[in-house]
Design a protein around this motif. Structure first.
Motif, PDB file in Angstrom:
ATOM      1  N   LYS A   6      43.225  22.677  44.423  1.00 40.87           N
ATOM      2  CA  LYS A   6      43.995  23.274  43.223  1.00 40.87           C
ATOM      3  C   LYS A   6      44.699  22.510  42.839  1.00 40.87           C
ATOM      4  O   LYS A   6      45.316  21.336  42.990  1.00 40.87           O
ATOM      5  CB  LYS A   6      44.850  24.594  44.146  1.00 40.87           C
ATOM      6  CG  LYS A   6      45.436  25.373  43.121  1.00 40.87           C
ATOM      7  CD  LYS A   6      46.323  26.399  43.780  1.00 40.87           C
ATOM      8  CE  LYS A   6      46.781  27.619  42.891  1.00 40.87           C
ATOM      9  NZ  LYS A   6      47.576  28.720  43.891  1.00 40.87           N
ATOM     10  N   ILE A  70      38.675  31.072  41.931  1.00 42.28           N
ATOM     11  CA  ILE A  70      39.861  31.223  40.796  1.00 42.28           C
ATOM     12  C   ILE A  70      40.131  30.031  40.207  1.00 42.28           C
ATOM     13  O   ILE A  70      40.441  29.711  39.182  1.00 42.28           O
ATOM     14  CB  ILE A  70      41.185  31.928  41.342  1.00 42.28           C
ATOM     15  CG1 ILE A  70      40.985  33.274  41.864  1.00 42.28           C
ATOM     16  CG2 ILE A  70      42.258  31.567  40.679  1.00 42.28           C
ATOM     17  CD1 ILE A  70      40.775  34.346  40.942  1.00 42.28           C
ATOM     18  N   GLU A  71      40.177  28.895  41.000  1.00 43.92           N
ATOM     19  CA  GLU A  71      40.679  27.423  40.773  1.00 43.92           C
ATOM     20  C   GLU A  71      39.535  26.936  39.911  1.00 43.92           C
ATOM     21  O   GLU A  71      39.755  26.403  38.935  1.00 43.92           O
ATOM     22  CB  GLU A  71      40.774  26.535  41.984  1.00 43.92           C
ATOM     23  CG  GLU A  71      41.160  25.227  41.500  1.00 43.92           C
ATOM     24  CD  GLU A  71      42.698  25.536  41.079  1.00 43.92           C
ATOM     25  OE1 GLU A  71      43.144  24.635  40.070  1.00 43.92           O
ATOM     26  OE2 GLU A  71      43.702  26.465  41.245  1.00 43.92           O
ATOM     27  N   LYS A  74      40.230  28.421  36.081  1.00 45.11           N
ATOM     28  CA  LYS A  74      41.277  27.933  35.608  1.00 45.11           C
ATOM     29  C   LYS A  74      40.849  26.420  35.382  1.00 45.11           C
ATOM     30  O   LYS A  74      41.199  25.939  34.188  1.00 45.11           O
ATOM     31  CB  LYS A  74      42.517  27.695  36.633  1.00 45.11           C
ATOM     32  CG  LYS A  74      43.216  29.131  36.851  1.00 45.11           C
ATOM     33  CD  LYS A  74      44.342  28.848  37.765  1.00 45.11           C
ATOM     34  CE  LYS A  74      45.137  30.050  37.963  1.00 45.11           C
ATOM     35  NZ  LYS A  74      46.079  29.799  38.970  1.00 45.11           N
ATOM     36  N   PHE A 111      39.923  37.448  39.366  1.00 45.70           N
ATOM     37  CA  PHE A 111      41.004  36.627  38.458  1.00 45.70           C
ATOM     38  C   PHE A 111      42.270  37.835  38.378  1.00 45.70           C
ATOM     39  O   PHE A 111      43.470  37.472  38.794  1.00 45.70           O
ATOM     40  CB  PHE A 111      40.566  36.178  37.335  1.00 45.70           C
ATOM     41  CG  PHE A 111      41.491  35.037  36.671  1.00 45.70           C
ATOM     42  CD1 PHE A 111      41.612  33.780  37.087  1.00 45.70           C
ATOM     43  CD2 PHE A 111      42.495  35.584  36.015  1.00 45.70           C
ATOM     44  CE1 PHE A 111      42.145  33.010  36.550  1.00 45.70           C
ATOM     45  CE2 PHE A 111      43.241  34.770  35.109  1.00 45.70           C
ATOM     46  CZ  PHE A 111      43.425  33.332  35.712  1.00 45.70           C
ATOM     47  N   GLU A 115      45.514  36.839  40.408  1.00 42.83           N
ATOM     48  CA  GLU A 115      46.778  36.151  39.273  1.00 42.83           C
ATOM     49  C   GLU A 115      47.543  37.138  38.784  1.00 42.83           C
ATOM     50  O   GLU A 115      48.576  36.799  38.187  1.00 42.83           O
ATOM     51  CB  GLU A 115      45.930  35.260  38.332  1.00 42.83           C
ATOM     52  CG  GLU A 115      44.971  34.330  39.085  1.00 42.83           C
ATOM     53  CD  GLU A 115      45.897  32.960  39.602  1.00 42.83           C
ATOM     54  OE1 GLU A 115      47.080  32.721  39.024  1.00 42.83           O
ATOM     55  OE2 GLU A 115      45.776  32.763  40.852  1.00 42.83           O
ATOM     56  N   THR A 117      46.863  38.549  35.952  1.00 39.56           N
ATOM     57  CA  THR A 117      46.809  38.499  34.507  1.00 39.56           C
ATOM     58  C   THR A 117      45.205  38.472  34.377  1.00 39.56           C
ATOM     59  O   THR A 117      44.279  38.207  35.210  1.00 39.56           O
ATOM     60  CB  THR A 117      47.704  37.464  34.161  1.00 39.56           C
ATOM     61  OG1 THR A 117      47.474  37.711  32.566  1.00 39.56           O
ATOM     62  CG2 THR A 117      47.143  35.978  34.473  1.00 39.56           C
ATOM     63  N   TYR A 122      45.161  34.314  30.233  1.00 32.87           N
ATOM     64  CA  TYR A 122      45.388  32.772  30.597  1.00 32.87           C
ATOM     65  C   TYR A 122      44.622  31.983  29.592  1.00 32.87           C
ATOM     66  O   TYR A 122      45.390  31.000  29.191  1.00 32.87           O
ATOM     67  CB  TYR A 122      44.531  32.749  32.248  1.00 32.87           C
ATOM     68  CG  TYR A 122      44.623  31.466  32.655  1.00 32.87           C
ATOM     69  CD1 TYR A 122      45.717  30.979  33.336  1.00 32.87           C
ATOM     70  CD2 TYR A 122      43.571  30.429  32.575  1.00 32.87           C
ATOM     71  CE1 TYR A 122      45.984  29.865  33.928  1.00 32.87           C
ATOM     72  CE2 TYR A 122      43.649  29.155  32.963  1.00 32.87           C
ATOM     73  CZ  TYR A 122      44.898  28.588  33.603  1.00 32.87           C
ATOM     74  OH  TYR A 122      45.116  27.516  34.211  1.00 32.87           O
TER      75      TYR A 122
END
Length: 186
Positions: A6, A70-71, A74, A111, A115, A117, A122
């Protein structure tokens, strides 16, 4: 052994993780944004040692599949906004689904759940951060920044910037210039 990491968002992160793995005398197959592959299978103790050394640099090992997804989301967005000249020709949902090979509804729900949001918020936050950076550099006009980041117009960029920051781009730039002058005067 595949490691998912991450907070890897740039080429310097890759170098930092590579250096850390080399310091631990691990044999590296590859290091990319968000992941590394090493030859060795690590014991629990070795994994804990690696995790501690990565944490000191601001990174974290990710163990579960949801965390990895998720990572990946991002990482792809940060790379797109901050390190790529690519302007996506489709909408974000299609682009991200194609990149990660998951249905966007699944990605979006995951997500938001983890997170707190949306992916879209994001993405907008990352774009606004890039706009801030470009405003401070003072090399491009607002229209050129809008064009470079794929905004339909400078007016749309300004509206989105104000929604996120509460400031107009011009006012933000003037504040930053004032701060820079004050530092230079010291």
């Amino acid at each position: 052994m595949h490691l998912y990491i991450k907070n890897m968002v740039c080429p310097r992160c890759i170098t930092a993780v590579r250096n850390e793995l080399e310091q631990l005398k691990l044999t590296i197959n590859s290091v990319e944004l968000g992941e590394a592959e090493i030859v060795e299978d690590l014991s629990t103790e070795e994994l804990l040692q690696l995790e501690e050394s990565l944490k000191k640099l601001g990174f974290e090992l990710i163990g579960d599949r949801k965390g990895r997804i998720i990572e990946q989301i991002k990482t792809e967005i940060v790379y797109l906004v901050h390190h790529s000249d690519e302007i996506i020709k489709t909408n974000l949902s299609t682009w991200l689904s194609d990149k990660l090979r998951y249905d966007y509804t699944y990605l979006s729900n995951l997500f938001s759940e983890v997170e707190g949001t949306t992916i879209e918020k994001y993405y907008i936050t990352q774009r606004v951060e890039k706009v801030k950076e470009l405003l401070v550099y003072d090399e491009l006009s607002l229209a050129e920044i809008a064009d470079a980041l794929g905004y339909s117009s400078a007016a749309y960029l300004s509206n989105q910037f104000k929604k996120v920051t509460g400031l107009t781009p011009t006012f933000y730039k003037s504040i930053k210039e004032t701060k820079r002058r004050n530092i230079n005067e010291l």
